[in-house]
Structure formats: C-alpha cells, structure tokens
Design an enzyme around this catalytic site. Structure first.
Site, PDB file in Angstrom:
ATOM      1  N   GLU A  70     -93.135 -16.189  33.918  1.00  9.72           N
ATOM      2  CA  GLU A  70     -93.005 -17.437  34.664  1.00  9.72           C
ATOM      3  C   GLU A  70     -92.254 -17.105  35.963  1.00  9.72           C
ATOM      4  OE1 GLU A  70     -90.383 -20.222  32.750  1.00  9.72           O
ATOM      5  OE2 GLU A  70     -91.605 -21.934  33.364  1.00  9.72           O
ATOM      6  N   CYS A  79     -91.436 -26.430  35.237  1.00  7.30           N
ATOM      7  CA  CYS A  79     -92.020 -25.755  34.079  1.00  7.30           C
ATOM      8  C   CYS A  79     -93.532 -25.919  34.038  1.00  7.30           C
ATOM      9  CB  CYS A  79     -91.407 -26.313  32.813  1.00  7.30           C
ATOM     10  SG  CYS A  79     -91.509 -28.094  32.784  1.00  7.30           S
ATOM     11  N   GLU A  90     -88.514 -28.163  24.841  1.00  4.53           N
ATOM     12  CA  GLU A  90     -89.385 -28.211  26.032  1.00  4.53           C
ATOM     13  C   GLU A  90     -89.098 -26.934  26.805  1.00  4.53           C
ATOM     14  OE1 GLU A  90     -91.616 -30.430  26.759  1.00  4.53           O
ATOM     15  OE2 GLU A  90     -91.140 -31.997  25.334  1.00  4.53           O
ATOM     16  N   LYS A 129     -75.140 -31.707  27.370  1.00  4.09           N
ATOM     17  CA  LYS A 129     -74.610 -30.601  28.162  1.00  4.09           C
ATOM     18  C   LYS A 129     -75.615 -30.280  29.262  1.00  4.09           C
ATOM     19  CE  LYS A 129     -74.832 -26.303  28.666  1.00  4.09           C
ATOM     20  NZ  LYS A 129     -74.503 -26.213  30.100  1.00  4.09           N
TER      21      LYS A 129
HETATM   22  P1  NAP Z   1     -81.872 -21.894  30.658  1.00  2.00           P
HETATM   23  O1  NAP Z   1     -81.222 -20.701  31.189  1.00  2.00           O
HETATM   24  O2  NAP Z   1     -82.574 -21.809  29.368  1.00  2.00           O
HETATM   25  O3  NAP Z   1     -80.761 -23.032  30.650  1.00  2.00           O
HETATM   26  C1  NAP Z   1     -81.039 -24.349  30.272  1.00  2.00           C
HETATM   27  C2  NAP Z   1     -79.798 -24.988  29.698  1.00  2.00           C
HETATM   28  O4  NAP Z   1     -79.427 -24.282  28.527  1.00  2.00           O
HETATM   29  C3  NAP Z   1     -78.597 -24.983  30.614  1.00  2.00           C
HETATM   30  O5  NAP Z   1     -77.867 -26.171  30.404  1.00  2.00           O
HETATM   31  C4  NAP Z   1     -77.806 -23.788  30.110  1.00  2.00           C
HETATM   32  O6  NAP Z   1     -76.422 -23.896  30.345  1.00  2.00           O
HETATM   33  C5  NAP Z   1     -78.065 -23.904  28.629  1.00  2.00           C
HETATM   34  N1  NAP Z   1     -77.885 -22.665  27.889  1.00  2.00           N
HETATM   35  C6  NAP Z   1     -78.149 -21.408  28.284  1.00  2.00           C
HETATM   36  N2  NAP Z   1     -77.870 -20.546  27.287  1.00  2.00           N
HETATM   37  C7  NAP Z   1     -77.434 -21.276  26.232  1.00  2.00           C
HETATM   38  C8  NAP Z   1     -76.989 -20.964  24.913  1.00  2.00           C
HETATM   39  N3  NAP Z   1     -76.968 -19.702  24.463  1.00  2.00           N
HETATM   40  N4  NAP Z   1     -76.608 -21.977  24.114  1.00  2.00           N
HETATM   41  C9  NAP Z   1     -76.629 -23.249  24.539  1.00  2.00           C
HETATM   42  N5  NAP Z   1     -77.034 -23.607  25.774  1.00  2.00           N
HETATM   43  C10 NAP Z   1     -77.452 -22.633  26.612  1.00  2.00           C
HETATM   44  O7  NAP Z   1     -83.013 -22.441  31.640  1.00  2.00           O
HETATM   45  P2  NAP Z   1     -82.908 -22.733  33.176  1.00  2.00           P
HETATM   46  O8  NAP Z   1     -82.967 -21.443  33.890  1.00  2.00           O
HETATM   47  O9  NAP Z   1     -81.768 -23.653  33.458  1.00  2.00           O
HETATM   48  O10 NAP Z   1     -84.244 -23.578  33.405  1.00  2.00           O
HETATM   49  C11 NAP Z   1     -85.462 -22.999  33.687  1.00  2.00           C
HETATM   50  C12 NAP Z   1     -86.340 -22.959  32.456  1.00  2.00           C
HETATM   51  O11 NAP Z   1     -86.500 -24.261  31.925  1.00  2.00           O
HETATM   52  C13 NAP Z   1     -87.737 -22.496  32.788  1.00  2.00           C
HETATM   53  O12 NAP Z   1     -88.190 -21.591  31.820  1.00  2.00           O
HETATM   54  C14 NAP Z   1     -88.564 -23.765  32.739  1.00  2.00           C
HETATM   55  O13 NAP Z   1     -89.917 -23.558  32.478  1.00  2.00           O
HETATM   56  C15 NAP Z   1     -87.883 -24.520  31.663  1.00  2.00           C
HETATM   57  N6  NAP Z   1     -88.165 -25.953  31.787  1.00  2.00           N
HETATM   58  C16 NAP Z   1     -88.984 -26.518  30.847  1.00  2.00           C
HETATM   59  C17 NAP Z   1     -89.315 -27.855  30.945  1.00  2.00           C
HETATM   60  C18 NAP Z   1     -90.203 -28.507  29.928  1.00  2.00           C
HETATM   61  O14 NAP Z   1     -90.210 -29.725  29.850  1.00  2.00           O
HETATM   62  N7  NAP Z   1     -90.946 -27.774  29.138  1.00  2.00           N
HETATM   63  C19 NAP Z   1     -88.797 -28.631  31.995  1.00  2.00           C
HETATM   64  C20 NAP Z   1     -87.971 -28.022  32.928  1.00  2.00           C
HETATM   65  C21 NAP Z   1     -87.658 -26.669  32.802  1.00  2.00           C
HETATM   66  P3  NAP Z   1     -75.692 -23.150  31.568  1.00  2.00           P
HETATM   67  O15 NAP Z   1     -76.303 -23.704  32.806  1.00  2.00           O
HETATM   68  O16 NAP Z   1     -74.265 -23.523  31.420  1.00  2.00           O
HETATM   69  O17 NAP Z   1     -75.966 -21.696  31.386  1.00  2.00           O
END
Ligand code: NAP
Length: 486
Positions: A387, A289, A255, A180
């Site tokens: 962040e 990230c 991650e 997804k």
């Molecule tokens: P996010 O809001 O956590 O969303 C990530 C993914 O999770 C999206 O596909 C989102 O879908 C899905 N999602 C959200 N709520 C969910 C739920 N309750 N159940 C299942 N899936 C759910 O994060 P983001 O804003 O896209 O990304 C930014 C974050 O990612 C930052 O905190 C960054 O640091 C972190 N990140 C970490 C790494 C690493 O390797 N450590 C790498 C890149 C990014 P929808 O889009 O449909 O809401």
C-alpha cells in the site's frame, strides 16, 4: 499557534475522561506537516488513566443503555448539529494537524458528521425477531442488546470521520466508548468530545485518551470490561490487536489496509475514468485506505490513458500547503511517510518501472512528495505489492478480462476495487469476481454513511455505516419461552 478559530475554546489539549478534562505534565507535540511547526501540546495519558477511562465507561454504560432509543437518538442528533454549526473551525483544526487541503477537511467533517446523523436515525430501528417455534409449547424471541464498553483506536488519515464512524453506531446501540486517536492527530478527536459534552451526552459515555499506543493499547485489549475493540489502521497493527483481544475473546471490527485496483477496460469512457482516478488516487494526497494503488489499463488504450492522466494532473492538481485555497494536494503526514513512498518508488524504478511524471524531486517541504505517475509497472514491484499511501499512480497493462481479474485479486488484502466499462455483462462478471468488500463501477468515490464500508481477506472484518453498521455493536439474545400450551 496560528490557528484562528471563530470559537477558540474548541481547541482542547487535555484528555477527556468521565466528563472531565484531564491535564498532565507529560505532553505530546502536534506538528503541522506543512510547516513542521508544533501547533499544540496535548496531555499524554498512560495505563492508569486508560483504566480510569474504562471504569468511567463501565459506570456510564448502565445509565446510557437504559435511555430510550429516542433519547439517545436526540442526543446524537444534537451532537451532529453542533458539529455542522462549527464545521469551519473543525476543518481548520483538521488541516492544521493532518495537512489535507481545507476543501477536503470540510468534506471530512461533513462526511464524519453524516454517520452521527445516520446512526441517530438507526438508533430507533434496532428491531428484534420472532421465529417460528419448533414445538407447540414454545415461542422463540430474539432481542438485540448493546455489547458494552467499546474501545476505538483510529488512524491519522481521517482523524474526525474514522472516529465518528465508530462512536456513532456504538452510542446509538447503547454502548459507551474509550477512544485512542492517532498520536499525530489528537485535536480533531478532542474537539468532537467538547461538542459531545455541549450536546449533553453524559459523562463517561465518550472518553478520549491520547498517548503512546504501547501504554494504552494493552490496557484496552487486556481489560475484561472492554467487550469490543474497533480498529481502523494498518493490517500489521490490526493483526496484533486481534491476537491481543483473543485473551478476553472480545468482539473485534477491523478496518485495515487495502491495495485497490482500478481497472480501465478498452470500452471504458476514458474521460470519466480519468475523473474517477483523480478522485480515488490523489484525494488526501493518496493517503486513504480506499485509494487506488494499481491502475490496470487495457493494452489497447494504455498510451492514450497515460497521456490523458498526465495532462489532467498537470492542468488540475496543485501541490502545496493545505490552507492555500488554490492547492488541491497537501503534504504527507510526516517525513517517515514521505521516505516510505520514495523508497517504494525508487525500488520499483530499479526493477524496471518508468517515471512518467513526478518522482522524488520536490522541494516544497520535508513532508511533500510530488504527484507521480509510473508506467511499465508489474504486479510484483513494491509499488504494486504494498500500500503506497502517497500520490503515486502505478500503471500496469493487461490484455484480457480474465487477466485483469487475476492481477486485481493477486493480493492478500481486499478493501476497495474500481473498474470502468460500458458492457453490462462485464459489469456483473467482474463485479462478482473481484475479491473486495467495496466495488466502484464507473465511479471513483464510494464511501458514504448509507453504504456498508469494509473489506475482505486481510483488509479486515466488520462493516461501518449503513443498516449493517449497527450489528457490530449489538449482541443477539435468544429467549425461548416454554409451557405455552399448559
Ligand atoms: P497504524 O500505524 O496502524 O495506527 C493506527 C492507530 O493504531 C493509531 O492510533 C496508532 O497509535 C495505533 N496503534 C499503533 N500500534 C498500536 C498497538 N500496538 N496497539 C494499539 N494501538 C496501536 O496506521 P496508520 O499509519 O495510522 O494509518 C494508516 C493505515 O490505516 C493504512 O494501512 C490504511 O489503509 C489504514 N486505514 C484503513 C481504513 C479502513 O477503513 N479500512 C481507513 C483509514 C485508514 P499511535 O498513533 O499512537 O501510534
């Protein structure tokens, strides 16, 4: 749609389940963050189709795991080759939906593909063990087997690479996947499925469902068929997913977010530290990230470093639309992200931070935030505690090595940290003391397929890439053979 691709059939707007492209009356708009225009409408899937995808992955699992490692390796390699052949089209799609500049988009396609190439090779190196026996009549053997169906949930900031980093080791290990991607950036995921199909990866091995996380997420987390969930995204969502996976005791890899310190010691090579900071802070307009979140500068070089940084940003970085070749920094993903960055900066300024460059004054478009430098920041301010995920460098000062380590570690997350020094003793002391999974020493770019990527504390669990990256997709089975001396 003003996307001009050499191969227009790469632009897919249907879901990919069991080798079929599935359309739907319900669609999801994909928005170009630069222009604010809708560039595609993608078929929206719900709970029912997600269940179908899980069943397809389950059915394909037996056939896929039964292939030899060499057969799986060859298919992964063919997929890698196709991605690299179509690198430019994939980069165009990525820039259109995500906003990052084209040069970075090309870099992401190659970086993400490298994981497929790497795990195509690693597929052939899943070794077992023989272990010295506890008694003469027994022998101990360990084999490694694929965990089964894997769910992959990925974010929008690296919509291609975050997916390949999961799919490649999963497939190499013999697992099948249901993915997804983030709702903002589904096109980069779907084109990967199109190329996997062309490479001959069998139906059901890779499935991609796009849609609301509240509908798709619970089906993935609650399914007893899904044996592992691998997630890249925010710490907040990661915690919810781990809790949801507890019901079926799935394996999880998380991650999650970071709060990277970038420490400049008094003996650092300052021009080299500026290079490292530009790369680690402003890449993808601060939306990675592992982006530097706090710059800790020794008080004796604080003013000099600040001036060098501002000069370098003014001379070398250009904000604008990602497809413009003169531009180095594109927009943020959406207006919500922009507002969130502005709120963190504004609140920190109220608490005493000074805007030395940028601030909330840009008028390029709704999703743009200016390249910003804040001075007089303390570790308690919002830009340092949270962040930022935007192009804001927050500069703090310190007086001793111990204080730098204490400030750096004073956070609940621990993904990446960076420091610059020319003292070899300090390299070891600080490197060992920092509570982070990845440390850049005199280096601002740390991620590649050969090294283990992952965090400690609330930045998550598991490692992606490297020889360790396959472990998360394998179970160890211990076989005890008795009766040897009869
Ligand atoms: P996010 O809001 O956590 O969303 C990530 C993914 O999770 C999206 O596909 C989102 O879908 C899905 N999602 C959200 N709520 C969910 C739920 N309750 N159940 C299942 N899936 C759910 O994060 P983001 O804003 O896209 O990304 C930014 C974050 O990612 C930052 O905190 C960054 O640091 C972190 N990140 C970490 C790494 C690493 O390797 N450590 C790498 C890149 C990014 P929808 O889009 O449909 O809401």
């Amino acid at each position: 749609m003003d996307l001009k691709l050499s191969d227009p059939s790469l632009l897919k707007t249907s879901a990919y389940i069991d080798g079929q492209w599935i359309s739907s009356d319900k669609t999801l708009d994909v928005i170009d963050p630069h222009s604010g225009r809708c560039i595609a409408q993608v078929a929206k899937m719900g709970a029912e189709q997600t269940q179908q995808a899980i069943e397809a992955a389950e059915a394909a699992f037996e056939l896929w795991r039964a292939k030899t490692a060499k057969e799986r390796s060859k298919l992964l390699r063919d997929w890698f080759n196709l991605i690299m052949q179509h690198e430019e089209d994939l980069a165009q799609i990525l820039t259109a939906e995500q906003g990052k500049v084209l040069v970075e988009a090309r870099g992401e396609i190659a970086y993400g593909a490298n994981y497929i190439e790497w795990f195509a090779e690693e597929a052939k190196r899943v070794y077992g063990d023989t272990i010295p026996e506890p008694s003469a009549d027994k022998r101990i053997v360990c084999i490694k087997q694929p965990v089964g169906v894997v769910a992959c949930i990925t974010p929008w900031n690296f919509p291609s690479a975050m997916l390949t980093r999961k799919i490649a080791p999963a497939l190499a290990a013999g697992c099948t996947v249901v993915c997804k991607p983030a709702s903002e950036t589904p096109l980069s995921a779907l084109v990967l499925a199109e190329l996997a199909e062309r490479a001959g990866i069998p139906a059901g091995v890779i499935n991609i469902v796009v849609g609301s996380s509240s509908e798709i997420g619970p089906v993935l987390t609650d399914s007893p068929t899904v044996r592992k969930l691998t997630f890249t995204g925010s710490t907040e969502v990661g915690k919810k997913l781990v809790a949801a996976c507890a019901k079926t005791l799935k394996k999880t890899s998380m991650e999650l977010g970071g709060n990277a310190p970038f420490i400049v010691f008094a003996d650092a090579n300052l021009p080299s530290a500026i290079e490292g900071l530009l790369a680690s802070k402003y890449r993808n307009s601060g939306q990675t990230c592992v982006c530097t979140n706090r710059v800790l500068i020794h008080q004796s070089v604080y003013d000099e470093f600040t001036q060098l940084l501002i000069k370098a940003i003014k001379e070398r970085l250009v904000l604008g639309p990602g497809k413009d070749s003169k531009v180095t920094n594109g927009p943020l993903i959406n207006t919500k992200a922009r507002d969130s960055v502005a709120a963190l900066v504004n609140e920190s300024v109220k608490q005493g931070a000074t805007i030395a460059l940028g601030g909330d004054t840009d008028n390029l478009g709704d999703c743009f935030y200016p390249l910003t430098v804040l001075t007089d920041v303390t570790n308690e301010m919002p830009v340092a505690c949270e962040e930022v995920f935007g192009p804001v460098a927050s500069l703090l000062s310190f007086s001793t090595e111990e204080e730098a380590i204490q400030i750096a570690n004073d956070t609940n997350v621990g993904l990446a940290a960076y420091f610059y020094t020319r003292d070899i003793g300090r390299v070891w002391r600080v490197g060992e003391a920092l509570e982070y999974g990845i440390i850049g020493i005199n280096e601002g770019i740390i991620s590649n397929e050969m090294a283990p990527f992952g965090g400690v504390k609330e930045s998550g669990s598991g490692r992606e890439g490297s020889k360790y990256g396959m472990d998360d997709y394998l179970e160890i089975k211990y076989m005890c053979m008795g009766g040897i001396d009869q």
